[in-house]
Design a protein around this motif. Structure first.
Motif, PDB file in Angstrom:
ATOM      1  N   ASP A   1      69.030  47.144  14.246  1.00  0.00           N
ATOM      2  CA  ASP A   1      70.235  46.828  13.189  1.00  0.00           C
ATOM      3  C   ASP A   1      69.294  45.310  12.475  1.00  0.00           C
ATOM      4  O   ASP A   1      69.210  44.493  12.979  1.00  0.00           O
TER       5      ASP A   1
ATOM      6  N   PHE B   1      70.396  43.291  10.550  1.00  0.00           N
ATOM      7  CA  PHE B   1      71.243  42.176  10.450  1.00  0.00           C
ATOM      8  C   PHE B   1      71.317  41.402  11.896  1.00  0.00           C
ATOM      9  O   PHE B   1      71.873  40.282  11.831  1.00  0.00           O
ATOM     10  N   SER B   2      70.681  42.071  12.821  1.00  0.00           N
ATOM     11  CA  SER B   2      70.984  41.353  14.369  1.00  0.00           C
ATOM     12  C   SER B   2      69.421  41.011  14.702  1.00  0.00           C
ATOM     13  O   SER B   2      69.170  40.246  15.717  1.00  0.00           O
ATOM     14  N   ASN B   3      68.466  41.873  14.149  1.00  0.00           N
ATOM     15  CA  ASN B   3      67.002  41.646  14.686  1.00  0.00           C
ATOM     16  C   ASN B   3      66.544  40.242  14.110  1.00  0.00           C
ATOM     17  O   ASN B   3      66.119  39.951  12.931  1.00  0.00           O
ATOM     18  N   PRO B   4      66.279  39.284  14.959  1.00  0.00           N
ATOM     19  CA  PRO B   4      65.842  38.148  14.560  1.00  0.00           C
ATOM     20  C   PRO B   4      64.372  38.219  13.718  1.00  0.00           C
ATOM     21  O   PRO B   4      64.136  37.280  13.214  1.00  0.00           O
TER      22      PRO B   4
ATOM     23  N   MET C   1      63.778  39.640  11.262  1.00  0.00           N
ATOM     24  CA  MET C   1      64.000  39.815  10.055  1.00  0.00           C
ATOM     25  C   MET C   1      64.227  38.287   9.152  1.00  0.00           C
ATOM     26  O   MET C   1      63.834  38.437   7.995  1.00  0.00           O
ATOM     27  N   LEU C   2      64.393  37.388  10.170  1.00  0.00           N
ATOM     28  CA  LEU C   2      64.362  36.081   9.561  1.00  0.00           C
ATOM     29  C   LEU C   2      62.820  35.798   8.930  1.00  0.00           C
ATOM     30  O   LEU C   2      62.646  35.070   7.944  1.00  0.00           O
ATOM     31  N   TRP C   3      61.839  36.233   9.586  1.00  0.00           N
ATOM     32  CA  TRP C   3      60.507  36.143   9.367  1.00  0.00           C
ATOM     33  C   TRP C   3      59.963  36.897   8.248  1.00  0.00           C
ATOM     34  O   TRP C   3      59.369  36.428   7.382  1.00  0.00           O
TER      35      TRP C   3
ATOM     36  N   ALA D   1      61.990  37.769   5.822  1.00  0.00           N
ATOM     37  CA  ALA D   1      62.642  37.268   4.706  1.00  0.00           C
ATOM     38  C   ALA D   1      61.600  36.043   4.232  1.00  0.00           C
ATOM     39  O   ALA D   1      61.398  35.727   2.974  1.00  0.00           O
ATOM     40  N   GLU D   2      61.199  35.264   5.338  1.00  0.00           N
ATOM     41  CA  GLU D   2      60.447  33.943   5.066  1.00  0.00           C
ATOM     42  C   GLU D   2      58.917  34.541   4.396  1.00  0.00           C
ATOM     43  O   GLU D   2      58.574  33.934   3.291  1.00  0.00           O
TER      44      GLU D   2
ATOM     45  N   ALA E   1      59.434  35.489   0.781  1.00  0.00           N
ATOM     46  CA  ALA E   1      59.351  34.262  -0.157  1.00  0.00           C
ATOM     47  C   ALA E   1      57.929  33.862  -0.412  1.00  0.00           C
ATOM     48  O   ALA E   1      57.397  33.577  -1.394  1.00  0.00           O
TER      49      ALA E   1
ATOM     50  N   ARG F   1      53.832  29.597  11.600  1.00  0.00           N
ATOM     51  CA  ARG F   1      55.274  30.386  11.188  1.00  0.00           C
ATOM     52  C   ARG F   1      54.754  31.150  10.127  1.00  0.00           C
ATOM     53  O   ARG F   1      55.277  32.061   9.648  1.00  0.00           O
TER      54      ARG F   1
ATOM     55  N   TYR G   1      59.401  39.973  17.948  1.00  0.00           N
ATOM     56  CA  TYR G   1      60.291  38.794  18.404  1.00  0.00           C
ATOM     57  C   TYR G   1      60.610  38.998  19.847  1.00  0.00           C
ATOM     58  O   TYR G   1      61.090  40.121  20.214  1.00  0.00           O
TER      59      TYR G   1
ATOM     60  N   GLN H   1      61.856  33.077  21.954  1.00  0.00           N
ATOM     61  CA  GLN H   1      62.881  32.654  21.045  1.00  0.00           C
ATOM     62  C   GLN H   1      62.427  32.415  19.802  1.00  0.00           C
ATOM     63  O   GLN H   1      62.419  31.706  19.002  1.00  0.00           O
ATOM     64  N   GLY H   2      61.155  33.393  19.521  1.00  0.00           N
ATOM     65  CA  GLY H   2      60.444  33.439  18.300  1.00  0.00           C
ATOM     66  C   GLY H   2      59.519  34.509  17.916  1.00  0.00           C
ATOM     67  O   GLY H   2      59.581  35.337  19.319  1.00  0.00           O
TER      68      GLY H   2
END
Lengths: 264, 106
Positions: free
Chosen positions: A51, A53-56, A58-60, A62-63, A66, A132, A208, A213-214
């Motif tokens: 998912d 929206f739950s796969n962390p 995806m935060l990276w 999105a970054e 950008a 990062r 991840y 935790q990253g």
């Protein structure tokens, strides 16, 4: 000789109290039995990965998107200005890395390739490996190939480097004197303490890890294993890691890329 | 620097139960770890999360150091009217990070 290390029993003491006995015979899983680390995970972890929206990871991603669109360096150009829409230009790219890089006459992995672009085309300082920003860009580029079959290793110029990667994979090392193959070919599916040993098919990097935790690269994962057998890890970006990455990705040829994956 | 991913259905029927997901990038530094110099790394966590639906609080949570980095929340609510669902994460420095999503209810 590849293939046989017969009748060998090894006892490793953990904490002086526990002992394990493992019989060792190197045998890579045949193609029909190849499994991604995904298949060894709990249903909860699998759901987290699947998912967006739950796969962390995806935060990276999105970054990374950008950063892809941000102007950088003396030339003031963004990645997008040359490469355009990543969904088109980067489709399938991560699925074939590491590739042969004519500039150095050696294989190069995705992180280092991004840095080459930063240096030569954006005229700015490369991101530190495992930073990062670099992981974010790698994850964003990797995401464009999600679900596509891995094609690493088709270039014949890579053959000698892949062979060296295989040697490293099968070479015993560290105070515990284990090779990668001792666990990941010979004992996959069994447990090391509470953790299931997966086959070594790096289908989702950068990924991840809940433990980290990253987000981290395959090189970080290789460092983990080397520290685990009490060997001295190579520095990030070393030729040995790239050769190992090349060998491992070639083994996974045809398996779908999962970037950004989630692993325990 | 924080970045969040939120998921709210764009459309819903009045009375539907909808699932809302909110994931934010944050180190959730516990305050118990030591850095390379041996000194404690100062605590830096998100300690409060609040979600409002057209200004009315529908979900909130207190967070503690044992919660992992990049906290993820998933919860449900009843779609009552069109409007704005707002998310607010507050960290130890008192900084708030805000996100909003629009929902159309028929």
């Amino acid at each position: 000789m590849r293939g046989v290390l017969k009748g060998f029993a090894l006892t490793a003491g953990f904490g002086g109290a526990l002992g394990i006995c493992i019989s060792l015979a190197i045998a890579q899983a045949p193609p029909s039995e190849r499994k991604s680390g995904f298949e060894f995970m709990s249903p909860e972890s699998q759901a987290t990965q699947q998912d967006d929206f739950s796969n962390p990871g995806m935060l990276w991603v999105a970054e990374g998107e950008a950063l892809w669109n941000a102007k950088a360096g003396a030339t003031g150009r963004s990645c997008a200005e040359c490469h355009g829409d990543a969904a088109v230009s980067m489709k399938g790219v991560a699925a074939r890395y590491p590739v042969f890089f004519a500039g150095s006459g050696r294989p190069i992995d995705l992180q280092s390739r991004i840095n080459v672009c930063r240096k030569t085309n954006q005229d700015t300082t490369p991101f530190p490996l495992e930073s990062r920003e670099l992981l974010a860009l790698s994850a964003f580029i990797g995401r464009q190939s999600r679900g596509m079959p891995i094609t690493t290793g088709e270039d014949k110029r890579l053959d000698p480097f892949r062979a060296r990667g295989q040697e490293l994979y099968e070479q015993r090392q560290g105070q515990l004197n284990f090779s990668c193959a001792n666990c990941h070919d010979n004992n996959w599916g069994r447990r090391l303490a509470s953790s299931v040993i997966p086959q070594s098919h790096p289908t989702g990097y950068p990924l991840y890890r809940l433990e980290w935790q990253g987000l981290g690269s395959l090189q970080r994962r290789l460092r983990n294993c080397m520290i685990g057998v009490r060997a001295e890890p190579y520095p990030y970006g070393s030729q040995e890691y790239v050769e190992l990455e090349l060998f491992l990705m070639t083994r996974a040829m045809g398996m779908p890329l999962e970037t950004p994956a989630v692993r325990p | 620097m924080a970045r969040a991913l939120i998921n709210v259905p764009a459309k819903a029927k009045r009375g539907d139960i909808i699932e809302i997901k909110a994931l934010i990038s944050h180190p959730m530094e516990t305050g118990y770890r030591t850095g390379t110099d041996g000194a404690l790394v100062p605590r830096d966590i998100i300690n409060r999360f609040i979600c409002t639906y057209n200004g009315e609080e529908i979900f909130s949570a207190d967070l503690f150091p044992a919660i992992a980095a990049n906290p993820f929340f998933s919860f449900t609510t009843t779609a009552t009217e069109s409007g704005r669902i707002a998310f607010r994460w507050i960290d130890d420095r008192g900084q708030a990070y805000l996100e909003t999503a629009e929902i159309a209810v028929e």
